[in-house]
Design an enzyme around this catalytic site. Structure first.
Site, PDB file in Angstrom:
ATOM      1  N   GLY B 281      23.250  81.716  50.699  1.00 24.76           N
ATOM      2  CA  GLY B 281      22.437  82.928  50.590  1.00 24.76           C
ATOM      3  C   GLY B 281      23.103  83.961  49.708  1.00 24.76           C
ATOM      4  N   SER B 282      22.960  85.216  50.122  1.00 25.82           N
ATOM      5  CA  SER B 282      23.385  86.310  49.251  1.00 25.82           C
ATOM      6  C   SER B 282      24.866  86.319  48.949  1.00 25.82           C
ATOM      7  CB  SER B 282      23.008  87.635  49.903  1.00 25.82           C
ATOM      8  OG  SER B 282      21.636  87.650  50.156  1.00 25.82           O
ATOM      9  N   THR B 283      25.672  85.648  49.793  1.00 25.95           N
ATOM     10  CA  THR B 283      27.105  85.668  49.502  1.00 25.95           C
ATOM     11  C   THR B 283      27.398  85.033  48.144  1.00 25.95           C
ATOM     12  OG1 THR B 283      27.316  83.652  50.799  1.00 25.95           O
ATOM     13  CG2 THR B 283      27.913  85.704  51.893  1.00 25.95           C
TER      14      THR B 283
END
Lengths: 388, 653
Positions: B281-283
């Site tokens: 995801g956003s990581t």
């Protein structure tokens, strides 16, 4: 001792000569052979039972103590026999025979026997094997009966039949235990004493035929005996089953070689060789002391046989001669059969090695017979020896 | 008569001569062959292994060691007839069910193990019963005094003391020690006699981990607390030293006890940090921006048009939770805009982005010295369609293991240098001689050091007030990090409707990071945002770890004297002795933090869920924003004195 001998000789004199038997020194060759064999027995019973007894009962000397108790009893019996003039032995014939019969019958009754096969009687922790006792009783009885009927032996009915019936019954009882080896051995003993006593060759041939028939029936009637016999015929077969014991026995002799692996160093006794302390003790002797040791044992029995048969040949009385013959044959033939079995010359029979194998009843029986033989050896006189 | 006696004498003589002849045959002719066969059957050869080596943490604390033990066995056929009476006693001494003991004693097999690896004291109680046919063999037993602590990393051994998982497996060769052979003899019952050599040797090698038991304990406690609080299915935490890539802690929930691995499902015994993958995801956006900055395609202040929340790429439309117009690259990261990331990805181009992701170590094993590591899933460049580039830009359609992501961030923390992570620092002999050592192993410079510093500054903004990761903020330290929330991929294909993975990865102190900490919470139920669920885990662990390690606070930030003076934590893990007692060491929290949540904690809830909960509990709420509740405060109305809950809602993605 001399005085006691003289007094006893006065009481029990030879029936025919009515003269007291002269008493000389004991046959030292015979005595020496027996003592050396007993020493080997002591050594190898300790040697073969030590680990087994420790492993099984946490008491390494359990078997040795039992063996020594039997040894003490047997030596006492031997000394008593040595002290009595041979004329007294005659009076023991019937009591011994009756005792043998009773114990052989008792062992067959349910509840009296000890173990899977009905071979032992138990008296307060001591096990007693009637068939071993019967062997001695039969020797004594045959000598007595055949000496009494010395002049009627040519007749089958009057001379042979009574002894045949009596001993036949003993053989049958032992065969029922079942102990075919013991039964065969007593039959052999019977035949030998009959032969020595002078039975006709014809009669003996017929008896041998009947005996062989009975033996074949005995072998074929039980599967394990048939197996043993077949294993004997082909010793390389079935090394895991019936042939295992014999194979392990051969390995023991092979490992021992000519000079042996050393006293106490046997590996085969460590649960490889079954019955290493009883019927197969000769194999452990072979492993530890090699060919020299085993040959020594054979020579000791040979010496025993030669000196015993000398007594049988030269004793002044017919009873003494037959008794000496019976005792000698009993010991030497049994030893021969045992050794032949262990080295694979005969099928497995279950006979112990006299004086050496662990087994109290056999030891006591052998020692009592030896005592009688030693006594008879004292009565052999040089003069008579010369003219007989 | 003497003639016949002579005949018998002759026959006996011949018989005895035959016996002697046969004896000569056996000993002289066949002697050698038979002797060889006999020697072969007597020979006994046994392999002897020394006591299995201990596994110690970086401070020498023993996490696994072996003790002498006995394995009890029975020969059922040799048991006494009255053995029935002993079954209750045996069952009691061995803590086995009576039926099991009964079944073993009545087995038809010739040899059955009764119980293996029994402690000597227990075994002597059994031997005191003096049951014939029951015997024992000396062996060794593995003891893990801290029970579940670091279990997936340590692994476990089987009854033959062979390592099956974790360090026990990876370093089995050393732990086992040199195998020697005894030469001796055996008796006819296959028991060894007259053994030369052998006997239990002390351990030869000792394996020292990079792990710190205290950090591990802290990580497990905080992870447990968060997993319980959020009613999550699972979770994991990695603490990495970015300067060496040494693993300082590796925690996962649910845990298992390696003292009795058989009682736990295989899934809990796996080291999920290296053998499970998830969509980051956003990581992943931090890696994207790092690549874009490194190539010079963008700079921090470049404006990115975020299409007001909906962006069409071919047949697909991607959304931001909050619509944005124009955002700087910096703000794209802080606000975690998917559309912004997609635009940056398109600027970078799929080839370069792919190369950078490969360089960061995605799609390949990190090379950590643990068994069972997987590659993760970085689709090959051929499979990158236009939409694939867009989704991978915000961390969808690509899967990483937690350790891969931690290493990629550690590269950012380590001025762009990626190294190989490791858990074992060295293997030493009893005399202290080092026979095997791991150290920092640089793999490659992924981005320029300058870029790494720039991206760390950007990531610091994420943790600042207004950023999605502000719950990771630690007073007195500069923290850089990134939140992540991703949908779980459905085993049947596509994405799960409800399953979310909330994660936070951060580094501290941002100017020269000492720690990289990744917290992954799998299927949290109360809230799903990484910023809400995972960032506090990072914060709690990092705060205590910094205190424990004595890391000085960052310049310009007010160092909290309280922490520096007296550590609130440093909970010394239970000692080896107490771990043996019946009180199980429980890495879980005390539950006090969960109390408040029952009635008036709205954190992490969606607006709908918050409203439903409020009305159910008769509370008044006022909501600001949209998305999920990330903050709340209580205000008493001046007029009525009634309590009003003000909720702040935010989107994280």
């Amino acid at each position: 001792m001399k005085m006691l001998d003289a007094r006893l000789s006065g009481l029990f004199t030879d029936a025919r000569t009515a003269q007291p038997l002269q008493c000389g020194p004991v046959d030292s060759w015979l005595l020496g052979a027996v003592l050396l064999l007993l020493l080997s027995g002591e050594l190898f019973v300790l040697n073969t039972t030590y680990f087994y007894a420790f492993d099984r009962f946490d008491d390494a000397y359990l078997f040795v103590r039992k063996h020594n108790l039997a040894l003490v009893i047997g030596c006492l019996g031997c000394l008593v026999a040595l002290a009595l003039p041979s004329t007294v032995f005659r009076t023991l014939a019937y009591p011994a025979l009756i005792g043998a019969f009773v114990s052989l019958c008792l062992v067959l009754l349910p509840g009296f026997s000890h173990g899977n096969v009905q071979r032992w009687l138990s008296f307060g922790g001591l096990n007693f094997q009637p068939s071993e006792f019967a062997k001695g009783a039969v020797v004594l009885y045959l000598a007595y009966a055949l000496a009494k009927k010395a002049d009627r032996l040519h007749s089958f009915v009057y001379g042979l039949l009574p002894s045949l019936l009596v001993v036949g019954c003993v053989v049958a009882l032992i065969a029922l235990e079942p102990d075919l080896g013991g039964a065969v051995f007593i039959s052999l003993l019977l035949a030998a004493v009959l032969f020595a006593a002078g039975a006709r060759g014809r009669h003996l041939a017929v008896l041998a035929g009947v005996g062989l028939l009975c033996l074949s029936y005995g072998v074929l009637s039980a599967e394990y005996r048939t197996d043993r016999f077949l294993t004997f015929l082909d010793q390389s077969a079935d090394l895991q089953g019936e042939g295992y014991q014999l194979d392990q026995s051969r390995l023991a002799f092979g490992a021992g070689g000519v000079s042996g692996v050393g006293l106490g160093e046997s590996r085969q006794k460590m649960f490889y060789l079954p019955e290493a302390h009883t019927d197969f003790i000769f194999a452990v002797i072979g492993e530890e002391t090699g060919l020299w040791g085993t040959t020594g044992i054979v020579l000791l029995f040979g010496l025993f046989g030669a000196r015993g048969l000398r007594v049988a040949a030269y004793h002044p009385t017919q009873f003494g001669r037959l008794l000496a013959f019976g005792c000698t044959f009993f010991i030497v033939c049994q030893a021969g059969i045992n050794m032949a079995v262990v080295i694979g010359l005969l099928p497995i029979t279950g006979l112990p090695l006299p004086f050496v194998s662990y087994g109290g009843s056999a030891l006591v029986s052998s020692l009592f017979c030896t005592g009688m033989l030693l006594r008879l050896s004292r009565e052999v006189q040089l003069g008579e020896e010369a003219h007989a | 008569m003497s003639g016949r006696i002579g005949l018998v004498a002759g026959m006996l003589g011949v018989g005895l001569l035959l016996i002697v002849a046969r004896l000569v045959h056996l000993t002289v002719v066949q002697g050698d062959t038979l002797a060889q066969r006999a020697a072969r059957q007597h020979r006994h050869r046994e392999t002897v292994t020394p006591q299995r080596g201990a596994i110690v943490d970086r401070n020498g604390r023993r996490l696994a060691f072996s003790v002498g033990a006995e394995s009890l066995y029975v020969h059922p056929a040799k048991l006494p007839t009255d053995v029935e009476d002993m079954i209750p006693a045996l069952a009691q001494h061995l803590s086995l069910p009576a039926q099991q003991v009964d079944a073993i004693l009545h087995s038809s097999k010739p040899f059955v193990w009764l119980k293996r690896g029994v402690f000597p004291q227990e075994a002597s109680q059994i031997k005191a019963l003096r049951v014939s046919g029951l015997d024992s063999k000396s062996t060794q037993r593995r003891v893990y005094p801290y029970r579940t602590l670091a279990a997936p990393l340590l692994g476990f051994v089987n009854v033959d003391a062979k390592g099956l998982e974790g360090v026990e497996k990876a370093y089995n060769h050393y732990l086992l020690g040199p195998v020697s052979h005894t030469l001796g003899e055996r008796d006819g019952r296959q028991r060894a006699i007259l053994i030369r050599g052998g006997g239990q040797q002390p351990e030869t090698f000792r394996v020292r981990l990079t792990l710190d038991t205290t950090l591990q304990y802290v990580a497990e406690r905080e992870l447990n607390r968060a997993v319980q609080h959020s009613r999550a299915a699972a979770g994991s935490v990695i603490i990495l030293d970015p300067q060496t890539f040494a693993i300082l802690a590796l925690a996962q929930v649910p845990a298992f006890d390696p003292n009795m691995p058989g009682y736990f499902p295989p899934d809990t015994r796996r080291n999920r940090v290296i053998s499970d993958y998830y969509e980051p995801g956003s990581t992943l956006k931090a890696l994207l921006v790092a690549a874009a900055l490194d190539t010079g395609q963008v700079s921090e202040t470049d404006p990115i048009f975020c299409e007001h929340g909906a962006y069409r790429v071919g047949r697909h439309t991607i959304h931001d939770v909050h619509p944005y117009g124009e955002l700087s690259v910096d703000r794209v990261l802080t606000k975690s805009s998917n559309i912004g990331a997609a635009k940056i990805g398109q600027l970078l181009g799929k080839e370069r982005y792919y190369d950078y992701l490969r360089a960061f170590g995605l799609g390949q094993k990190t090379g950590v010295d643990l068994p069972g590591e997987i590659n993760g899933n970085l689709p090959s460049l051929r499979a990158w369609s236009r939409i694939k580039l867009v989704t991978v830009s915000f961390g969808q359609g690509v899967a990483v293991t937690p350790l891969q992501l931690a290493c990629a961030y550690a590269a950012l923390a380590n001025d762009g240098m990626l190294m190989r992570p490791y858990v074992v620092s060295d293997v030493v002999t009893r005399t202290g001689e080092v026979v095997h050592a791991n150290g920092p192993t640089p793999l490659r410079q992924v981005i320029q050091p300058e870029t790494a510093r720039r991206i760390r500054t950007l990531l610091e903004h994420v943790v600042e007030p207004g950023g999605t990761g502000r719950r990771a903020h630690i007073q007195g330290f500069r923290v850089a990090g990134k939140t992540g929330t991703s949908q779980k991929s459905d085993p049947r294909g596509g994405y799960s409707e409800t399953g979310r993975i909330a994660s936070f990865i951060g580094m501290v102190p941002a100017e020269q990071p000492r720690l990289v900490i990744l917290a992954v919470i799998d299927e949290p139920q109360t809230a799903t945002y990484g910023g809400t669920v995972a960032a506090p885990v990072f914060q709690a662990i990092a705060r205590q770890a910094l205190t424990y390690l004595g890391v000085a606070g960052s310049a310009g930030e007010g160092v909290d004297i309280q922490w520096a003076a007296r550590p609130p934590v440093s909970p010394a893990p239970p000692s080896a002795e107490s771990a043996f007692s019946s009180e199980a060491y429980d890495a879980g929290g005390d539950g006090s933090s969960a109390d408040r949540s029952e009635v008036d904690d709205f954190i992490g809830l969606s607006l709908r869920a918050a409203m439903r909960k409020a009305s159910a509990n008769g509370l008044r709420v006022v909501a600001h924003g949209s998305g999920y509740v990330t903050g709340q405060r209580v205000r008493n109305k001046a007029q009525t004195g009634e309590a009003v809950y003000e909720l702040r809602l935010e989107a994280d993605w």
